[in-house]
Design an enzyme around this catalytic site. Structure first.
Site, PDB file in Angstrom:
ATOM      1  N   ARG A 107       0.843  -1.205   0.000  1.00  0.00           N
ATOM      2  CA  ARG A 107       0.000   0.000   0.000  1.00  0.00           C
ATOM      3  C   ARG A 107       0.871   1.245   0.000  1.00  0.00           C
ATOM      4  NH1 ARG A 107      -3.636   2.068   4.853  1.00  0.00           N
ATOM      5  NH2 ARG A 107      -5.191   3.332   3.770  1.00  0.00           N
ATOM      6  N   PHE A 112       1.538  10.676   2.190  1.00  0.00           N
ATOM      7  CA  PHE A 112       0.981  10.112   3.419  1.00  0.00           C
ATOM      8  C   PHE A 112       1.907   9.058   3.991  1.00  0.00           C
ATOM      9  CE2 PHE A 112      -2.569   7.216   5.241  1.00  0.00           C
ATOM     10  CZ  PHE A 112      -2.244   7.595   6.539  1.00  0.00           C
ATOM     11  N   GLN A 115       3.225   1.381   3.184  1.00  0.00           N
ATOM     12  CA  GLN A 115       2.920   0.334   4.164  1.00  0.00           C
ATOM     13  C   GLN A 115       3.347  -1.038   3.658  1.00  0.00           C
ATOM     14  OE1 GLN A 115      -1.124   0.403   5.563  1.00  0.00           O
ATOM     15  NE2 GLN A 115      -1.065  -1.693   6.347  1.00  0.00           N
ATOM     16  N   ASN A 154      -2.404  -1.021  12.213  1.00  0.00           N
ATOM     17  CA  ASN A 154      -3.301  -1.827  13.046  1.00  0.00           C
ATOM     18  C   ASN A 154      -4.726  -1.742  12.532  1.00  0.00           C
ATOM     19  OD1 ASN A 154      -4.627   0.509  14.201  1.00  0.00           O
ATOM     20  ND2 ASN A 154      -2.859   0.772  15.561  1.00  0.00           N
ATOM     21  N   PHE A 165       4.199   0.972   8.760  1.00  0.00           N
ATOM     22  CA  PHE A 165       4.253   1.967   7.690  1.00  0.00           C
ATOM     23  C   PHE A 165       5.312   3.004   8.014  1.00  0.00           C
ATOM     24  CE2 PHE A 165       0.945   3.497  10.582  1.00  0.00           C
ATOM     25  CZ  PHE A 165       1.212   4.856  10.712  1.00  0.00           C
ATOM     26  N   LEU A 174      -2.803  10.738  13.509  1.00  0.00           N
ATOM     27  CA  LEU A 174      -2.584   9.340  13.882  1.00  0.00           C
ATOM     28  C   LEU A 174      -2.041   9.198  15.303  1.00  0.00           C
ATOM     29  CD1 LEU A 174      -0.967   7.916  10.596  1.00  0.00           C
ATOM     30  CD2 LEU A 174      -3.366   7.878  11.297  1.00  0.00           C
ATOM     31  N   HIS A 178      -1.696   5.037  16.612  1.00  0.00           N
ATOM     32  CA  HIS A 178      -0.661   4.153  16.081  1.00  0.00           C
ATOM     33  C   HIS A 178       0.640   4.388  16.837  1.00  0.00           C
ATOM     34  CE1 HIS A 178      -2.927   2.806  12.457  1.00  0.00           C
ATOM     35  NE2 HIS A 178      -3.544   3.959  12.643  1.00  0.00           N
TER      36      HIS A 178
END
Length: 218
Positions: A107, A112, A115, A154, A165, A174, A178
């Site tokens: 991903r 951003f 991942q 997660n 990531f 976040l 995370h």
């Protein structure tokens, strides 16, 4: 004559009191300085012991470079150790090393994050850890303050596993959700930028395989 003696006495008391005050203050400052020095030395010592791991990346079978990452083992030791062992291959099942070698970044979202880490299903749905299953959110002390931070992917509270990531920008929304457990060091962020700019298709999956060809600890 008597008044002169009294004045002299008061002057002596004043000077003595001033001396004691200066001496005491000096001692306190000295003690504070020594304590601060030991605190800074201890902090530096802990930081210097942090593990450095690496991932050699290929895009479409072509080597693009190495990502080096410093793990915050002094802040989140369980999370850092989970990642470290998956990098080194120390963790084994039935005598077979389990970890990130050969896994893909499944991903990629520009500006951003990138991942990866799902060596179970290779699609973002897999979960495992050196603790057998999912494990807790260890600490939210470190924040998503900019690019190059290593954080746990997660599916909710206390569902950490093997997926991670690397941030490509500040992601403060976040924070508290995370666990940040490391950072990219040196010029390795350039390799992250190369991954970030790989063309993607549906579900932000790279059209060209982005693979961890080799990994370990330095």
């Amino acid at each position: 004559m008597a008044s002169l003696l009294v004045a002299s006495l008061f002057l002596s008391i004043f000077l003595y009191s001033l001396f004691v005050c200066i001496y005491t203050t000096g001692c306190l400052v000295f003690i504070w300085f020594i304590d601060l020095s030991f605190t800074m030395a201890a902090s530096t010592s802990e930081t210097s012991k942090r593990p450095i791991v690496f991932m050699d990346i290929t895009v479409g079978g072509r080597e693009i470079g190495r990502i080096k990452m410093e793990l915050f083992s002094d802040i989140v030791p369980r999370t850092a150790e989970n990642f470290r062992q998956f990098c080194t291959g120390e963790y084994k099942r039935d005598g077979i090393p389990i970890g990130y070698k050969g896994v893909s970044f499944h991903r990629v979202i520009k500006d951003f994050m990138v991942q990866g880490g799902d060596f179970v299903q290779n699609d973002g749905t897999g979960l495992t850890s050196i603790y057998s299953g999912k494990f807790e959110d260890e600490s939210f002390k470190s924040k998503h303050t900019g690019a190059g931070l290593l954080s746990m992917a997660n599916s909710g509270k206390d569902t950490n596993g093997c997926q991670f990531f690397i941030t490509c920008a500040k992601c403060d929304y976040l924070d508290g959700k995370h666990v940040v457990f490391g950072k990219v060091v040196g010029e390795s962020l350039l390799i992250v930028r190369k991954i970030e700019n790989v063309p993607v298709g549906p579900n932000n999956r790279p059209k060209i395989p982005v693979v961890v060809a080799q990994c370990g600890e330095l």
